[in-house]
Design an enzyme around this catalytic site. Structure first.
Site, PDB file in Angstrom:
ATOM      1  N   GLY A   1       0.843  -1.187   0.000  1.00 13.97           N
ATOM      2  CA  GLY A   1       0.000   0.000   0.000  1.00 13.97           C
ATOM      3  C   GLY A   1       0.876   1.234   0.000  1.00 13.97           C
ATOM      4  O   GLY A   1       2.036   1.184   0.424  1.00 13.97           O
TER       5      GLY A   1
ATOM      6  N   GLN B   1       2.804  10.025   1.419  1.00 14.53           N
ATOM      7  CA  GLN B   1       4.127   9.372   1.402  1.00 14.53           C
ATOM      8  C   GLN B   1       4.947   9.774   0.185  1.00 14.53           C
ATOM      9  O   GLN B   1       6.156   9.570   0.160  1.00 14.53           O
ATOM     10  CB  GLN B   1       3.967   7.841   1.411  1.00 14.53           C
ATOM     11  CG  GLN B   1       3.417   7.310   2.716  1.00 14.53           C
ATOM     12  CD  GLN B   1       3.363   5.801   2.684  1.00 14.53           C
ATOM     13  OE1 GLN B   1       2.408   5.221   2.197  1.00 14.53           O
ATOM     14  NE2 GLN B   1       4.412   5.161   3.176  1.00 14.53           N
TER      15      GLN B   1
ATOM     16  N   CYS C   1       6.200  -0.147   6.911  1.00 18.32           N
ATOM     17  CA  CYS C   1       5.793   1.058   6.196  1.00 18.32           C
ATOM     18  C   CYS C   1       6.962   1.529   5.339  1.00 18.32           C
ATOM     19  O   CYS C   1       8.100   1.569   5.826  1.00 18.32           O
ATOM     20  CB  CYS C   1       5.402   2.138   7.207  1.00 18.32           C
ATOM     21  SG  CYS C   1       4.850   3.674   6.448  1.00 18.32           S
ATOM     22  N   LEU C   2       6.690   1.893   4.094  1.00 19.71           N
ATOM     23  CA  LEU C   2       7.770   2.354   3.212  1.00 19.71           C
ATOM     24  C   LEU C   2       8.397   3.647   3.744  1.00 19.71           C
ATOM     25  O   LEU C   2       9.521   3.978   3.387  1.00 19.71           O
ATOM     26  CB  LEU C   2       7.251   2.569   1.786  1.00 19.71           C
ATOM     27  CG  LEU C   2       6.809   1.297   1.042  1.00 19.71           C
ATOM     28  CD1 LEU C   2       6.268   1.648  -0.336  1.00 19.71           C
ATOM     29  CD2 LEU C   2       7.950   0.298   0.937  1.00 19.71           C
TER      30      LEU C   2
ATOM     31  N   HIS D   1      -4.134   1.156   7.877  1.00 17.90           N
ATOM     32  CA  HIS D   1      -2.787   1.750   7.880  1.00 17.90           C
ATOM     33  C   HIS D   1      -2.714   2.904   6.876  1.00 17.90           C
ATOM     34  O   HIS D   1      -2.228   3.997   7.198  1.00 17.90           O
ATOM     35  CB  HIS D   1      -1.772   0.641   7.540  1.00 17.90           C
ATOM     36  CG  HIS D   1      -0.357   1.093   7.397  1.00 17.90           C
ATOM     37  ND1 HIS D   1       0.664   0.593   8.181  1.00 17.90           N
ATOM     38  CD2 HIS D   1       0.228   1.976   6.547  1.00 17.90           C
ATOM     39  CE1 HIS D   1       1.805   1.167   7.828  1.00 17.90           C
ATOM     40  NE2 HIS D   1       1.575   2.009   6.836  1.00 17.90           N
ATOM     41  N   GLU D   2      -3.231   2.657   5.659  1.00 22.54           N
ATOM     42  CA  GLU D   2      -3.133   3.684   4.607  1.00 22.54           C
ATOM     43  C   GLU D   2      -4.043   4.876   4.901  1.00 22.54           C
ATOM     44  O   GLU D   2      -3.673   6.026   4.650  1.00 22.54           O
ATOM     45  CB  GLU D   2      -3.459   3.086   3.235  1.00 22.54           C
ATOM     46  CG  GLU D   2      -2.537   1.952   2.795  1.00 22.54           C
ATOM     47  CD  GLU D   2      -1.058   2.295   2.871  1.00 22.54           C
ATOM     48  OE1 GLU D   2      -0.688   3.472   2.721  1.00 22.54           O
ATOM     49  OE2 GLU D   2      -0.254   1.372   3.122  1.00 22.54           O
TER      50      GLU D   2
ATOM     51  N   HIS E   1      -2.437   7.265   7.168  1.00 23.77           N
ATOM     52  CA  HIS E   1      -1.473   8.171   6.526  1.00 23.77           C
ATOM     53  C   HIS E   1      -2.160   9.470   6.078  1.00 23.77           C
ATOM     54  O   HIS E   1      -1.541  10.537   6.063  1.00 23.77           O
ATOM     55  CB  HIS E   1      -0.842   7.511   5.295  1.00 23.77           C
ATOM     56  CG  HIS E   1       0.356   6.659   5.598  1.00 23.77           C
ATOM     57  ND1 HIS E   1       1.480   7.136   6.233  1.00 23.77           N
ATOM     58  CD2 HIS E   1       0.614   5.353   5.322  1.00 23.77           C
ATOM     59  CE1 HIS E   1       2.375   6.158   6.341  1.00 23.77           C
ATOM     60  NE2 HIS E   1       1.873   5.065   5.808  1.00 23.77           N
TER      61      HIS E   1
HETATM   62 NI    NI Z   1       2.810   3.227   5.631  1.00 27.36          NI
END
Ligand code: NI
Length: 178
Positions: free
Chosen positions: A49, A54, A99-100, A141-142, A145
Site C-alpha cells: 500500500g 508518502q 511502512c515504506l 494503515h493507509e 497516513h
Molecule cells: Ni505506511
C-alpha cells in the site's frame, strides 16, 4: 510512468492531514498521473500500500493490494480516494506491519479485524468494500497516513516491545504469520 521519492519518518508531510478530492480533481491529468505513479512506486518498493502523503502529495488517495491473497503479478491494485472507515466488529487483532516511510522496521499493531470502507475510485465513482484480516489492516494503515498518523502511533506500550529490524524480524518472527 515514474517512480516517486518516498518521504521518510520525520518529514513533516507525513504528519499533515491530507485534503479530500473534489469533482474537478478527477479530471485533472496530474491527479491521474499521480495515481499511476503511486502504483508504480508501490510495486517498485514491494509495498502492499502507498498513500499520497508518502509521495509528498497532501491528497486523500491511497493505492493498495486489498485482495485476500495478494499476488503482485495478478492482483488488481485498488485505488481508494476519500476513504471513510466504519468498524464492523469491535474486535481488534494485533498483526505485523511495516511502512515504506519507516524502512526496515516491523512491529505488531492492533487494528479492527473487519471494516467497511466507503470511498471513490479514480473516476470518482462510489465504491463500498467490506474487508477483514490483512486487507482490512492495510486499509486502516493507509487511511491513517491521510490523517498524519503512522503505525508506531497505534502501537500499545506492550506492542512497542515487538519492534524489530527487518533482518531480525525475518529471523525470529516471520514464522508467527503462518
Ligand atoms: Ni505506511
Amino acid at each position: 510512468m515514474s517512480i516517486l521519492k518516498v518521504a521518510r519518518m520525520g518529514h513533516p508531510v507525513l504528519r499533515e492531514a491530507a485534503r479530500p478530492l473534489v469533482k474537478s480533481d478527477f479530471r485533472d491529468p496530474l491527479v491521474q498521473k499521480l495515481i499511476d505513479d503511486m502504483i508504480d512506486t508501490m510495486h517498485e518498493y514491494h509495498g502492499v500500500g502507498l498513500a499520497a502523503p508518502q509521495v509528498h502529495e497532501g491528497l486523500r488517495i491511497f493505492v493498495a493490494m486489498l485482495d485476500d491473497h495478494p499476488d503482485e503479478e495478478k492482483s488488481e491494485v485498488a485505488v481508494v480516494i476519500n476513504p471513510e472507515i466504519t468498524p464492523i466488529t469491535g474486535a481488534r487483532v494485533e498483526g505485523w506491519e511495516g511502512c515504506l516511510s519507516i524502512p526496515d522496521i516491523r512491529g505488531m499493531v492492533p487494528r479492527h479485524m473487519e471494516i467497511a470502507v466507503a470511498s471513490l475510485d479514480r473516476k470518482g465513482h462510489k465504491v463500498e468494500r467490506r474487508l477483514k484480516g490483512f486487507p482490512a489492516r492495510v486499509a486502516q494503515h493507509e487511511t491513517d497516513h491521510l490523517d498524519g498518523i503512522l503505525f508506531l502511533d497505534r502501537m500499545t506500550p506492550d506492542a512497542m516491545k515487538t519492534l524489530a529490524y527487518l533482518d531480525e524480524y525475518s529471523k525470529y518472527h516471520a514464522k508467527d504469520d503462518d
